[in-house]
Design a protein around this motif. Structure first.
Motif, short mmCIF file in Angstrom:
data_model
loop_
_atom_site.label_atom_id
_atom_site.label_comp_id
_atom_site.label_asym_id
_atom_site.label_seq_id
_atom_site.Cartn_x
_atom_site.Cartn_y
_atom_site.Cartn_z
N ALA A 43 6.11 14.56 -5.94
CA ALA A 43 7.55 14.54 -5.70
C ALA A 43 7.89 13.76 -4.43
O ALA A 43 8.87 13.00 -4.40
CB ALA A 43 8.07 15.98 -5.59
N ARG A 44 7.09 13.94 -3.40
CA ARG A 44 7.36 13.23 -2.14
C ARG A 44 7.16 11.73 -2.30
O ARG A 44 7.96 10.93 -1.80
CB ARG A 44 6.47 13.77 -1.03
CG ARG A 44 6.87 15.13 -0.52
CD ARG A 44 6.15 15.47 0.76
NE ARG A 44 6.51 16.79 1.27
CZ ARG A 44 6.23 17.23 2.49
NH1 ARG A 44 5.58 16.45 3.34
NH2 ARG A 44 6.58 18.44 2.88
N ALA A 163 -0.36 3.36 4.70
CA ALA A 163 0.21 3.77 5.98
C ALA A 163 1.66 4.23 5.83
O ALA A 163 2.08 5.22 6.44
CB ALA A 163 0.13 2.61 6.97
N ALA A 164 2.44 3.52 5.02
CA ALA A 164 3.84 3.89 4.83
C ALA A 164 3.95 5.29 4.23
O ALA A 164 4.81 6.09 4.62
CB ALA A 164 4.54 2.86 3.95
N LEU A 165 3.09 5.61 3.29
CA LEU A 165 3.14 6.92 2.64
C LEU A 165 2.74 8.03 3.59
O LEU A 165 3.35 9.12 3.60
CB LEU A 165 2.24 6.92 1.40
CG LEU A 165 2.71 6.04 0.25
CD1 LEU A 165 1.62 5.88 -0.79
CD2 LEU A 165 3.98 6.60 -0.38
N VAL A 166 1.73 7.80 4.41
CA VAL A 166 1.30 8.84 5.36
C VAL A 166 2.34 9.01 6.46
O VAL A 166 2.69 10.13 6.83
CB VAL A 166 -0.08 8.50 5.94
CG1 VAL A 166 -0.47 9.49 7.04
CG2 VAL A 166 -1.15 8.53 4.83
N ALA A 167 2.85 7.91 6.98
CA ALA A 167 3.83 7.99 8.06
C ALA A 167 5.11 8.68 7.61
O ALA A 167 5.75 9.40 8.38
CB ALA A 167 4.14 6.60 8.60
N SER A 168 5.50 8.47 6.36
CA SER A 168 6.73 9.08 5.84
C SER A 168 6.57 10.57 5.59
O SER A 168 7.56 11.28 5.40
CB SER A 168 7.14 8.40 4.54
OG SER A 168 6.25 8.74 3.49
N ALA A 170 4.85 11.65 2.96
CA ALA A 170 4.61 11.83 1.53
C ALA A 170 3.18 12.31 1.28
O ALA A 170 2.93 13.09 0.36
CB ALA A 170 4.88 10.53 0.78
N LEU A 171 2.24 11.82 2.07
CA LEU A 171 0.84 12.21 1.99
C LEU A 171 0.34 12.53 3.39
O LEU A 171 0.95 12.12 4.39
CB LEU A 171 0.00 11.08 1.40
CG LEU A 171 0.33 10.62 -0.02
CD1 LEU A 171 -0.46 9.36 -0.38
CD2 LEU A 171 0.06 11.73 -1.03
N THR A 172 -0.80 13.21 3.48
CA THR A 172 -1.39 13.50 4.79
C THR A 172 -2.56 12.58 5.10
O THR A 172 -2.94 12.44 6.26
CB THR A 172 -1.89 14.95 4.85
OG1 THR A 172 -2.91 15.14 3.84
CG2 THR A 172 -0.75 15.94 4.62
N ILE A 173 -3.12 11.96 4.07
CA ILE A 173 -4.30 11.10 4.25
C ILE A 173 -4.33 10.06 3.14
O ILE A 173 -3.93 10.36 2.01
CB ILE A 173 -5.61 11.96 4.24
CG1 ILE A 173 -6.84 11.11 4.59
CG2 ILE A 173 -5.80 12.67 2.91
CD1 ILE A 173 -8.11 11.95 4.83
N ALA A 174 -4.76 8.85 3.47
CA ALA A 174 -4.81 7.80 2.46
C ALA A 174 -5.92 6.81 2.81
O ALA A 174 -6.24 6.60 3.98
CB ALA A 174 -3.47 7.07 2.35
#
Length: 469
Positions: A43-44, A163-168, A170-174
């Protein structure tokens, strides 16, 4: 000055404001279930996908199926993405371009096999710049990857999507990988922790292992030091690099006071006055913490910038000339961006110099080892200037324009790609515009533990900024 347009995926769901280690504790303690964690991750990611342009391929249904019976491992049930230059079974690999029709991978590559064996659940593949060549992902047809800190700025590259997903939030690790700074650059741009490990530390796909100079290292991007430390601890349970001292379980700052060299000159292109000042502020913090800090000349071999650019461009030449053989009849080189074509031309005109460049790049390992005989850690800015706005490195511009701007911005990170030594970017500074500025710390081969202990100490002394809190 107008406020930057920011995007946060953080909401009141199973992920909350937890980092990865906190999320694992919540799952193991029964506070949240794997299914609801993966659902929250999906969802995030969906909520910020259009704004950020971070996803290259989505596998949400597959992730939800896997959440019913996740594979084992410390990170069991934690959602993630894999960068789209790494083979994952059942997913295509597009490499940040639309110059061919990608085939679905039949098997995991060596890195993905190790990465997912820690229990992480992939929601898909994250977007990158074309073949990872540019320091921003601004593809003319696939679109740009934007930073959640400011939608008018790129998320760095080539691990921009991760990086964009973790910074937002949405995720905690990528997953991220780094051939010229692409773990550290997007970490710096997006206010994250990005550790490029020692060459050979983690399992690596065959094509990367066979490079004449193994400049690429895989790793992760996270919001906390303990998440990065936990990943390397768990990765070591799956894949052990016998030639290197183990990273081990690093959970707190080190007690030893370090000898730290600092420089702001890079590979022939110095940092801007703003970034230099922020770097010296970080040096002052280190002194306040009791470390011995000394300004030194950059330990960069003569001609390094030209040698690295020639080697880097030779990779483009190989990709352009072998594209039809690798990708079949759908291969269309006219769809490659100007940077890829320009790099290939650069190499083609200088092929007679390539053997010498490779020899010198290999020798840089010994030269930096001499430097680290005197200093435990070297501090530099991660990048030579604050993050430019979208369009500054747009690959539809002429090659000459883009490469000149790239060399000015990315003058500090490539050294450790050539030497194979570890380096970490930490979000310790903020620009006048209110955007994150990364500080980079390098150490001798095999000394990731030193960097992680120092990172814990700095995170404690100057807590990192986080969107959505």
């Amino acid at each position: 000055m107008s406020e930057p347009r920011r995007v946060s995926a953080v909401t009141d769901d199973a992920l909350g404001t937890l980092d990865t280690v906190g999320l694992v504790a919540a799952i193991q303690g029964g506070e949240v279930g794997v299914r609801e964690v993966v659902e929250a991750g999906v969802a995030r990611v969906r909520s910020v996908a259009d704004d950020l342009g971070a996803m290259a391929y989505t596998a949400y249904d597959r992730a939800l199926v896997e959440s019913r019976d996740p594979r084992g491992g410390f990170f069991a049930g934690v959602p993630t993405v894999v960068k789209d230059n790494c083979a994952v079974a059942g997913m295509p690999t597009r490499e940040g371009t639309d110059a061919w029709v990608p085939r679905v991978e039949r098997a995991d590559g060596d890195f993905a096999r190790m990465y997912l064996a820690t229990g992480l659940v992939p929601l898909g593949k994250s977007q990158l710049s074309e073949f990872g060549f540019s320091a921003t992902a601004e593809h003319p047809r696939l679109g740009p990857v934007r930073s959640p800190w400011s939608l008018d700025h790129p998320a760095g590259a080539s691990s921009a999507g991760s990086a964009a997903l973790v910074a937002s939030g949405a995720l905690t690790i990528a997953h991220a990988n780094d051939g010229g700074g692409s773990i550290r650059i997007p970490a710096a741009v997006n206010g994250l922790v990005g550790l490029k490990p020692t060459r050979g530390r983690l399992a690596q796909d065959k094509t990367l292992r066979e490079m004449p100079v193994r400049i690429v290292s895989d790793g992760v991007i996270t919001r906390s030091v303990r998440d990065t430390a936990a990943f390397f601890r768990e990765a070591e349970h799956v894949y052990r690099a016998l030639s290197l001292r183990p990273v081990g379980d690093i959970t707190r700052p080190g007690r030893k006071r370090l000898r730290i060299a600092v420089n702001t000159t890079g590979a022939g292109v110095g940092a801007t006055p703003e970034v230099s000042a922020l770097t010296l502020e970080t040096a002052a913090l280190l002194e306040d913490l009791g470390h011995h800090v000394e300004e030194v000349a950059a330990p960069v071999p003569p001609g390094f910038r030209d040698d690295f650019l020639l080697y880097w461009s030779s990779l483009a030449l190989v990709l352009v000339r072998t594209g039809r053989r690798q990708h079949g009849r759908s291969w269309d080189p006219s769809r490659l961006d100007h940077l890829t074509h320009g790099l290939a031309r650069h190499a083609a005109h200088r092929l007679h110099r390539l053997p010498g460049a490779i020899r010198r790049l290999r020798r840089s390992t010994a030269l930096l080892a001499q430097h680290h005989a005197s200093y435990d850690v070297t501090l530099t800015p991660t990048l030579g200037a604050v993050t430019p706005r979208l369009g500054h490195l747009d690959p539809t511009q002429s090659y000459e324009t883009v490469i000149e701007r790239l060399v000015e911005w990315v003058s500090f990170t490539p050294l450790q790609n050539a030497t194979g030594d570890p380096a970490i970017s930490l979000p310790l500074a903020t620009s006048a515009e209110g955007l994150p500025v990364g500080m980079m710390f390098g150490a001798a081969a095999g000394h990731e533990a030193v960097l992680l202990e120092l990172a814990y100490e700095l995170e404690e002394a100057r807590p990192f900024p986080v969107l959505g809190r």
